[in-house]
Design a protein around this motif. Structure first.
Motif, PDB file in Angstrom:
ATOM      1  N   TYR A   1      -6.318  -1.939  -5.489  1.00  0.00           N
ATOM      2  CA  TYR A   1      -5.350  -2.669  -6.316  1.00  0.00           C
ATOM      3  C   TYR A   1      -4.711  -3.799  -5.504  1.00  0.00           C
ATOM      4  O   TYR A   1      -4.617  -4.939  -5.976  1.00  0.00           O
ATOM      5  CB  TYR A   1      -4.268  -1.723  -6.857  1.00  0.00           C
ATOM      6  CG  TYR A   1      -3.189  -2.472  -7.593  1.00  0.00           C
ATOM      7  CD1 TYR A   1      -3.345  -2.793  -8.939  1.00  0.00           C
ATOM      8  CD2 TYR A   1      -2.041  -2.896  -6.932  1.00  0.00           C
ATOM      9  CE1 TYR A   1      -2.368  -3.522  -9.605  1.00  0.00           C
ATOM     10  CE2 TYR A   1      -1.072  -3.626  -7.588  1.00  0.00           C
ATOM     11  CZ  TYR A   1      -1.241  -3.931  -8.921  1.00  0.00           C
ATOM     12  OH  TYR A   1      -0.268  -4.658  -9.577  1.00  0.00           O
ATOM     13  N   ASP A   2      -4.296  -3.490  -4.294  1.00  0.00           N
ATOM     14  CA  ASP A   2      -3.668  -4.494  -3.435  1.00  0.00           C
ATOM     15  C   ASP A   2      -4.627  -5.649  -3.142  1.00  0.00           C
ATOM     16  O   ASP A   2      -4.237  -6.811  -3.185  1.00  0.00           O
ATOM     17  CB  ASP A   2      -3.196  -3.848  -2.136  1.00  0.00           C
ATOM     18  CG  ASP A   2      -2.536  -4.844  -1.206  1.00  0.00           C
ATOM     19  OD1 ASP A   2      -1.494  -5.420  -1.582  1.00  0.00           O
ATOM     20  OD2 ASP A   2      -3.090  -5.070  -0.110  1.00  0.00           O
ATOM     21  N   ALA A   3      -5.874  -5.328  -2.846  1.00  0.00           N
ATOM     22  CA  ALA A   3      -6.867  -6.369  -2.556  1.00  0.00           C
ATOM     23  C   ALA A   3      -7.089  -7.276  -3.773  1.00  0.00           C
ATOM     24  O   ALA A   3      -7.217  -8.492  -3.632  1.00  0.00           O
ATOM     25  CB  ALA A   3      -8.187  -5.736  -2.120  1.00  0.00           C
ATOM     26  N   LEU A   4      -7.110  -6.678  -4.943  1.00  0.00           N
ATOM     27  CA  LEU A   4      -7.327  -7.476  -6.155  1.00  0.00           C
ATOM     28  C   LEU A   4      -6.140  -8.395  -6.460  1.00  0.00           C
ATOM     29  O   LEU A   4      -6.327  -9.546  -6.849  1.00  0.00           O
ATOM     30  CB  LEU A   4      -7.577  -6.564  -7.360  1.00  0.00           C
ATOM     31  CG  LEU A   4      -8.895  -5.808  -7.389  1.00  0.00           C
ATOM     32  CD1 LEU A   4      -8.896  -4.791  -8.524  1.00  0.00           C
ATOM     33  CD2 LEU A   4     -10.075  -6.763  -7.522  1.00  0.00           C
ATOM     34  N   THR A   5      -4.942  -7.891  -6.289  1.00  0.00           N
ATOM     35  CA  THR A   5      -3.746  -8.631  -6.720  1.00  0.00           C
ATOM     36  C   THR A   5      -3.149  -9.527  -5.641  1.00  0.00           C
ATOM     37  O   THR A   5      -2.149 -10.192  -5.885  1.00  0.00           O
ATOM     38  CB  THR A   5      -2.664  -7.667  -7.246  1.00  0.00           C
ATOM     39  OG1 THR A   5      -2.312  -6.750  -6.206  1.00  0.00           O
ATOM     40  CG2 THR A   5      -3.152  -6.917  -8.481  1.00  0.00           C
ATOM     41  N   SER A   6      -3.754  -9.536  -4.472  1.00  0.00           N
ATOM     42  CA  SER A   6      -3.253 -10.358  -3.367  1.00  0.00           C
ATOM     43  C   SER A   6      -4.160 -11.570  -3.172  1.00  0.00           C
ATOM     44  O   SER A   6      -5.362 -11.497  -3.381  1.00  0.00           O
ATOM     45  CB  SER A   6      -3.236  -9.557  -2.065  1.00  0.00           C
ATOM     46  OG  SER A   6      -2.384  -8.445  -2.180  1.00  0.00           O
TER      47      SER A   6
ATOM     48  N   ILE B   1       0.843  -1.196   0.000  1.00  0.00           N
ATOM     49  CA  ILE B   1       0.000   0.000   0.000  1.00  0.00           C
ATOM     50  C   ILE B   1       0.887   1.258   0.000  1.00  0.00           C
ATOM     51  O   ILE B   1       0.619   2.206  -0.716  1.00  0.00           O
ATOM     52  CB  ILE B   1      -0.941   0.014   1.229  1.00  0.00           C
ATOM     53  CG1 ILE B   1      -1.873  -1.203   1.263  1.00  0.00           C
ATOM     54  CG2 ILE B   1      -1.728   1.297   1.298  1.00  0.00           C
ATOM     55  CD1 ILE B   1      -2.962  -1.207   0.245  1.00  0.00           C
ATOM     56  N   GLU B   2       1.935   1.238   0.822  1.00  0.00           N
ATOM     57  CA  GLU B   2       2.806   2.409   0.924  1.00  0.00           C
ATOM     58  C   GLU B   2       3.448   2.756  -0.414  1.00  0.00           C
ATOM     59  O   GLU B   2       3.450   3.916  -0.835  1.00  0.00           O
ATOM     60  CB  GLU B   2       3.875   2.166   1.993  1.00  0.00           C
ATOM     61  CG  GLU B   2       4.743   3.366   2.256  1.00  0.00           C
ATOM     62  CD  GLU B   2       5.736   3.170   3.389  1.00  0.00           C
ATOM     63  OE1 GLU B   2       6.673   3.966   3.491  1.00  0.00           O
ATOM     64  OE2 GLU B   2       5.573   2.208   4.174  1.00  0.00           O
ATOM     65  N   LYS B   3       3.996   1.754  -1.110  1.00  0.00           N
ATOM     66  CA  LYS B   3       4.650   1.995  -2.399  1.00  0.00           C
ATOM     67  C   LYS B   3       3.652   2.487  -3.442  1.00  0.00           C
ATOM     68  O   LYS B   3       3.947   3.410  -4.208  1.00  0.00           O
ATOM     69  CB  LYS B   3       5.341   0.721  -2.901  1.00  0.00           C
ATOM     70  CG  LYS B   3       6.621   0.414  -2.200  1.00  0.00           C
ATOM     71  CD  LYS B   3       7.654   1.430  -2.579  1.00  0.00           C
ATOM     72  CE  LYS B   3       8.976   1.133  -1.927  1.00  0.00           C
ATOM     73  NZ  LYS B   3       9.871   2.281  -1.950  1.00  0.00           N
ATOM     74  N   LEU B   4       2.488   1.860  -3.486  1.00  0.00           N
ATOM     75  CA  LEU B   4       1.463   2.281  -4.435  1.00  0.00           C
ATOM     76  C   LEU B   4       1.029   3.716  -4.155  1.00  0.00           C
ATOM     77  O   LEU B   4       0.835   4.515  -5.073  1.00  0.00           O
ATOM     78  CB  LEU B   4       0.251   1.355  -4.346  1.00  0.00           C
ATOM     79  CG  LEU B   4       0.472  -0.106  -4.707  1.00  0.00           C
ATOM     80  CD1 LEU B   4      -0.771  -0.919  -4.391  1.00  0.00           C
ATOM     81  CD2 LEU B   4       0.853  -0.261  -6.148  1.00  0.00           C
ATOM     82  N   THR B   5       0.879   4.031  -2.878  1.00  0.00           N
ATOM     83  CA  THR B   5       0.492   5.385  -2.482  1.00  0.00           C
ATOM     84  C   THR B   5       1.543   6.386  -2.938  1.00  0.00           C
ATOM     85  O   THR B   5       1.206   7.444  -3.494  1.00  0.00           O
ATOM     86  CB  THR B   5       0.274   5.447  -0.953  1.00  0.00           C
ATOM     87  OG1 THR B   5      -0.780   4.542  -0.606  1.00  0.00           O
ATOM     88  CG2 THR B   5      -0.085   6.847  -0.493  1.00  0.00           C
ATOM     89  N   GLU B   6       2.821   6.064  -2.734  1.00  0.00           N
ATOM     90  CA  GLU B   6       3.906   6.960  -3.168  1.00  0.00           C
ATOM     91  C   GLU B   6       3.849   7.216  -4.667  1.00  0.00           C
ATOM     92  O   GLU B   6       3.941   8.365  -5.110  1.00  0.00           O
ATOM     93  CB  GLU B   6       5.267   6.347  -2.830  1.00  0.00           C
ATOM     94  CG  GLU B   6       5.663   6.418  -1.389  1.00  0.00           C
ATOM     95  CD  GLU B   6       6.993   5.712  -1.118  1.00  0.00           C
ATOM     96  OE1 GLU B   6       7.701   5.337  -2.076  1.00  0.00           O
ATOM     97  OE2 GLU B   6       7.312   5.523   0.064  1.00  0.00           O
ATOM     98  N   LEU B   7       3.726   6.153  -5.450  1.00  0.00           N
ATOM     99  CA  LEU B   7       3.693   6.293  -6.908  1.00  0.00           C
ATOM    100  C   LEU B   7       2.507   7.145  -7.362  1.00  0.00           C
ATOM    101  O   LEU B   7       2.652   8.027  -8.218  1.00  0.00           O
ATOM    102  CB  LEU B   7       3.631   4.918  -7.578  1.00  0.00           C
ATOM    103  CG  LEU B   7       4.887   4.063  -7.485  1.00  0.00           C
ATOM    104  CD1 LEU B   7       4.616   2.646  -7.976  1.00  0.00           C
ATOM    105  CD2 LEU B   7       6.031   4.692  -8.284  1.00  0.00           C
ATOM    106  N   LEU B   8       1.344   6.888  -6.800  1.00  0.00           N
ATOM    107  CA  LEU B   8       0.158   7.649  -7.181  1.00  0.00           C
ATOM    108  C   LEU B   8       0.260   9.119  -6.758  1.00  0.00           C
ATOM    109  O   LEU B   8      -0.108  10.020  -7.524  1.00  0.00           O
ATOM    110  CB  LEU B   8      -1.097   7.005  -6.589  1.00  0.00           C
ATOM    111  CG  LEU B   8      -1.501   5.664  -7.205  1.00  0.00           C
ATOM    112  CD1 LEU B   8      -2.586   4.998  -6.367  1.00  0.00           C
ATOM    113  CD2 LEU B   8      -1.970   5.839  -8.646  1.00  0.00           C
ATOM    114  N   LEU B   9       0.767   9.362  -5.560  1.00  0.00           N
ATOM    115  CA  LEU B   9       0.919  10.743  -5.099  1.00  0.00           C
ATOM    116  C   LEU B   9       1.901  11.525  -5.956  1.00  0.00           C
ATOM    117  O   LEU B   9       1.653  12.692  -6.290  1.00  0.00           O
ATOM    118  CB  LEU B   9       1.377  10.773  -3.638  1.00  0.00           C
ATOM    119  CG  LEU B   9       0.314  10.527  -2.585  1.00  0.00           C
ATOM    120  CD1 LEU B   9       0.959  10.339  -1.215  1.00  0.00           C
ATOM    121  CD2 LEU B   9      -0.703  11.653  -2.542  1.00  0.00           C
ATOM    122  N   ASP B  10       3.019  10.901  -6.309  1.00  0.00           N
ATOM    123  CA  ASP B  10       4.015  11.584  -7.141  1.00  0.00           C
ATOM    124  C   ASP B  10       3.412  12.000  -8.476  1.00  0.00           C
ATOM    125  O   ASP B  10       3.601  13.128  -8.940  1.00  0.00           O
ATOM    126  CB  ASP B  10       5.241  10.693  -7.361  1.00  0.00           C
ATOM    127  CG  ASP B  10       6.083  10.534  -6.109  1.00  0.00           C
ATOM    128  OD1 ASP B  10       5.896  11.295  -5.137  1.00  0.00           O
ATOM    129  OD2 ASP B  10       6.948   9.626  -6.092  1.00  0.00           O
TER     130      ASP B  10
END
Length: 188
Positions: free
Chosen positions: A127-132, A1-10
């Motif tokens: 995204y995390d829920a779907l891919t996990s 979640i943290e990495k995805l959040t970083e990418l989306l925020l950037d």
């Protein structure tokens, strides 16, 4: 979640004329995202680990993790007034299941009534829920998960965030394909 959040925020701050979050704010939001489901600590394991679909009654109980988590963080935040991490963690825990069209929960917020931190973590969480792998489902492949989100099969999201998801989808796949924090030792 943290990495995805970083990418989306950037991506979001580069694409938006109205959202300005400096590096420290983006890092704080990403760190706070780890607490998005803290309220699940209070949900019965029989519901959390149920292999099948939840009944309507069980789903209503599951939905309370947002307000329970927010209350936990609010109480903790009383001892840390003005702490940005606690403020973002509260927003995320409470509103990460809200949807752009107002059909989310717990408060039925709509559009930009939803704090941007919660909006971003909402996309990352789906995204995390779907891919996990979960007790109730297998993991869905990356490209299929992205398409499901873009097609609105997981609820409605901020269109700008969907543009960002599309833009960073290859970086998401690349980031998540790498083993996290693997330390290689030289052979002697």
């Amino acid at each position: 979640i943290e990495k995805l959040t970083e990418l989306l925020l950037d991506c979001l701050v580069q694409r938006s004329d109205t959202i300005s979050l400096d590096n420290e704010e983006r890092s704080t939001i990403a760190l706070a995202s780890a607490l998005h489901d803290i309220g699940k600590m209070a949900i019965d394991d029989a519901i959390l680990n149920k292999p099948g679909r939840l009944t309507p009654e069980e789903f209503e109980i599951m939905k309370t993790h947002t307000t329970i988590g927010a209350d936990m963080l609010l109480e903790l935040g009383r001892h840390h007034v003005g702490n940005a991490l606690m403020e973002y963690a509260y927003q995320i825990a409470r509103w990460h299941h809200e949807r752009w069209d107002g059909k989310g929960y717990p408060d039925g917020l709509k559009g930009n009534q939803i704090p941007i931190a919660a909006q971003v973590v909402s996309v990352a969480d789906v995204y995390d829920a779907l891919t996990s792998v979960r007790v109730y489902k297998d993991a869905i492949p990356h490209k299929e998960a992205i398409q499901m989100i873009l097609d609105g099969k997981c609820g409605e999201f901020n269109p700008l965030l969907l543009d960002c998801l599309l833009e960073v989808q290859d970086r998401i796949a690349e980031t998540l394909a790498r083993p996290a924090d693997v330390v290689a030792f030289p052979t002697i």
